[in-house]
Scaffold this motif. Structure first.
Motif, short mmCIF file in Angstrom:
data_model
loop_
_atom_site.label_atom_id
_atom_site.label_comp_id
_atom_site.label_asym_id
_atom_site.label_seq_id
_atom_site.Cartn_x
_atom_site.Cartn_y
_atom_site.Cartn_z
N ALA A 99 0.82 -1.22 0.00
CA ALA A 99 0.00 0.00 0.00
C ALA A 99 0.85 1.27 0.00
CB ALA A 99 -0.94 -0.01 1.20
N GLY A 100 2.02 1.21 0.62
CA GLY A 100 2.89 2.38 0.66
C GLY A 100 3.46 2.76 -0.70
N ASN A 158 -2.95 5.47 3.27
CA ASN A 158 -2.95 5.00 1.89
C ASN A 158 -4.37 4.88 1.34
OD1 ASN A 158 -0.40 2.69 2.97
ND2 ASN A 158 -0.09 4.70 2.05
N GLU A 214 -5.71 8.15 0.24
CA GLU A 214 -5.20 8.53 -1.08
C GLU A 214 -6.10 8.00 -2.18
OE1 GLU A 214 -0.43 8.47 0.19
OE2 GLU A 214 -1.32 6.82 -0.93
#
Length: 635
Positions: free
Chosen positions: A526-527, A559, A562
């Motif tokens: 996810a990063g 995340n 985002e």
């Protein structure tokens, strides 16, 4: 992958051959065929080899066999997964050789079926064509049939022995000859082949998998690399790679329960669904008898001529781990890396087996090489194992579901999972039982390195014993997952996110979705979203997120924001206490409980169900997805 069945008897074996093919259908195939010696039951003038081939299912082959009233006491049969040449009737096995200069439609002198890939087939083909042999297929297999014919001088065994000496690559073959109606010769190198001994020794069989002989015989001999076998009614003999006849002690008969009942579908719609719901039992069976963490759990299987290797001695001699696997097995190894480095504090490397042996690596004799495979016959993983051994890494261990497989026989140590037969091409219960075996290995290595207290051991074992009940609770989420699947069925792309130990679970979820629903799916840590994949996120791209309540939760939430800020649709598997709730663009399924280090075993199950129900909604062939095979026995 491809399947072989062959038989020599004094009775009609055609029904046995067809039934054997039906039992091997789960491996995946795109054509099938059967060849028999028509004169083996009642010798008659002009009787010889006959065959039936097709590009439909085995059921249609059976209809053709019945229409032609095919009967024989000697025959071979095959299911083909195309490698060389398209799935056409001309490329289907068995292949005939009619001799040099013969008309392509002439009755065959040699009939042959083959699993594997012959690497020097082009060279052999050119040579045989120059001698007048006519080729009617695009396959490498036809080369072997003509090669056997070219060496034939009245003894089929001698002809096969001479032919295989010229082959480079992998093969398991079964061969008939027109002039020897009661004889079948088999050989193997790089692809599995077993010999089945019939009742009273009056009939004998060969097959690529003991499953094909379930209900016919449970007396099985596992042929080794380079073996040739000669079958005739009432007798058989095996010759090793050096041409020396082998004794019964060297190739012992084993009683093998082939789990024929496991092929019954029961109340389920597909085998994959059945196998997903069998996971609580499979985990319980895999852990049966584990009352404590002791190295003896991983002791090797006793083999003829060698003592049973002791795991406790090996564990004292290693200080790092190398894990090799393909596909789903590779992802189980990726999960295990987190456990091994965190709990056992042992440096761990995970490699895709099909890539490992083709790069320059730095061997270390104090490495434990762990190979993972459901079947224990995966060609790429076996080749990677042998490569590691050739580099001087002699300490090897397999996590495998088949105790009699090549991988178990070739490894020093083993842990046999007890998932039972897995029919669906997309692996489910094999994956979770592999994780269970790998977690036990982690604890055993931690104990050997002085990093596991008695209190920690007890806590981990208690959690493992509770896994079947925890899995039942996860399976109860199926109705909620079906509603997700209805939304996914209309999509063509999906993104899967995870962090830490759950990133490999996201990878496994993406693999399952693409395997059986044909939706393009990718997994990312996810990063890494903002380092590229975020450009793909729109309302048309569902984003599946594995959200356990762990140390990375707050990072993961960022995340997810985002994704929401770009209009993405999030589908989140969230533990209790994560404070992630349903809302606009946010679809949440709450997991029953947080399971700490063992959380991956629970979080993967909803992803399996999501893939399954999405595929059902799209109307794909769930158990036999296009272009894929269950047991990948070629490189």
């Amino acid at each position: 992958m491809c399947g072989i069945v062959g038989a020599v008897s004094t009775r009609n074996i055609v029904p046995i051959l067809v039934q054997g093919l039906q039992r091997l259908e789960y491996r995946g195939y795109d054509s099938c065929g059967i060849a028999v010696h028509a004169g083996s039951l009642a010798p008659q003038s002009g009787a010889g080899l006959q065959r039936v081939r097709g590009t439909a299912r085995v059921a249609e082959l059976l209809a053709q066999v019945q229409a032609q009233q095919l009967e024989s006491a000697t025959g071979i049969a095959h299911t083909r997964w195309a490698t060389h040449g398209a799935p056409t009737v001309d490329n289907a096995h068995p292949h005939f050789s009619c001799g040099p200069g013969s008309d392509a439609d002439a009755p065959g002198r040699v009939a042959l079926v083959h699993n594997g890939i012959i690497e020097n087939y082009e060279e052999l083909r050119a040579r045989l064509q120059a001698r007048g042999y006519r080729f009617t297929s695009q396959t490498d297999t036809e080369v072997i049939a003509h090669l056997v014919d070219s060496h034939y001088g009245g003894d089929l065994f001698a002809a096969v022995q001479a032919a295989v000496a010229e082959l480079r690559g992998a093969y398991a073959i079964a061969v008939l000859h027109r002039d020897e109606p009661h004889r079948l010769v088999g050989a193997r190198a790089g692809s599995p082949l077993v010999l089945g001994v019939g009742q009273g020794g009056a009939e004998h069989f060969v097959a690529s998998d003991a499953m094909a002989l379930a209900g016919v015989t449970d007396q099985i001999i596992y042929l080794e690399e380079g073996d040739l076998v000669d079958l005739q009614p009432g007798r058989y003999w095996i010759v090793g790679p050096a041409g020396r006849p082998l004794t019964p002690q060297e190739r012992p008969v084993r009683t093998v329960q082939a789990f024929s009942g496991a092929v019954e579908l029961g109340p389920y719609r597909h085998y994959m669904q059945k196998e997903i719901f069998e996971q609580p039992r499979a985990i319980a069976d895999t852990l049966e008898g584990v009352t404590g963490i002791v190295p003896e759990l991983f002791d090797g299987i006793a083999q003829p001529g060698r003592p049973r290797p002791a795991a406790w001695r090996v564990f004292q001699e290693i200080d790092r781990v190398l894990i090799l696997g393909c596909g789903t097995s590779y992802y189980s190894g990726c999960v295990a890396r987190y456990w091994l480095e965190d709990i056992a504090a042992i440096p761990t490397q995970v490699e895709v087996a099909s890539e490992y042996r083709y790069r320059a690596s730095v061997p270390d004799a104090r490495t434990l090489v762990v190979v993972i495979s459901q079947s224990g016959e995966t060609a790429d993983t076996l080749a990677a194992l042998r490569h590691a051994q050739s580099l001087g890494m002699r300490h090897t261990l397999t996590i495998c579901n088949v105790a009699t497989s090549a991988m178990v026989r070739e490894c020093e140590l083993a842990y046999i999972t007890r998932a039972g037969v897995e029919i669906g091409v997309a692996s489910t219960k094999a994956f979770t039982t592999q994780l269970a075996g790998l977690f036990l290995l982690t604890l055993a290595l931690a104990q050997a390195r002085g990093r596991l207290s008695k209190a920690q051991e007890d806590a981990h074992l208690k959690a493992m014993r509770h896994l079947p009940a925890a899995l039942h609770a996860v399976l109860a989420l199926e109705p909620q997952i079906i509603s997700w699947a209805e939304a996914f069925a209309g999509k063509e792309n999906a993104l899967f996110l995870g962090r830490g130990i759950h990133y490999p679970i996201a990878q496994e979820g993406a693999l399952k979705l693409k395997e059986i629903s044909y939706i393009h799916a990718e997994a990312y840590p996810a990063g890494e979203l903002k380092h590229g994949p975020l450009a793909l996120v729109t309302s048309a791209m569902p984003v599946v997120t594995v959200a356990p309540n762990d140390a990375l939760l707050e990072k993961l939430k960022s995340n997810m924001q985002e994704v929401r800020a770009r209009g993405g649709e999030l589908y989140v598997l969230a533990d209790a206490g994560t404070q992630i709730d349903n809302g606009e663009g946010m679809h949440v399924i709450r997991m029953p409980e947080n399971y700490g280090p063992l959380s991956p075993l629970l979080h993967v199950v909803p992803l399996q169900l999501l893939a399954y129900h999405t595929a059902c909604a799209r109307g794909t062939d769930v158990d036999k997805p296009r272009n894929l095979a269950k047991s990948v026995t070629v490189e």
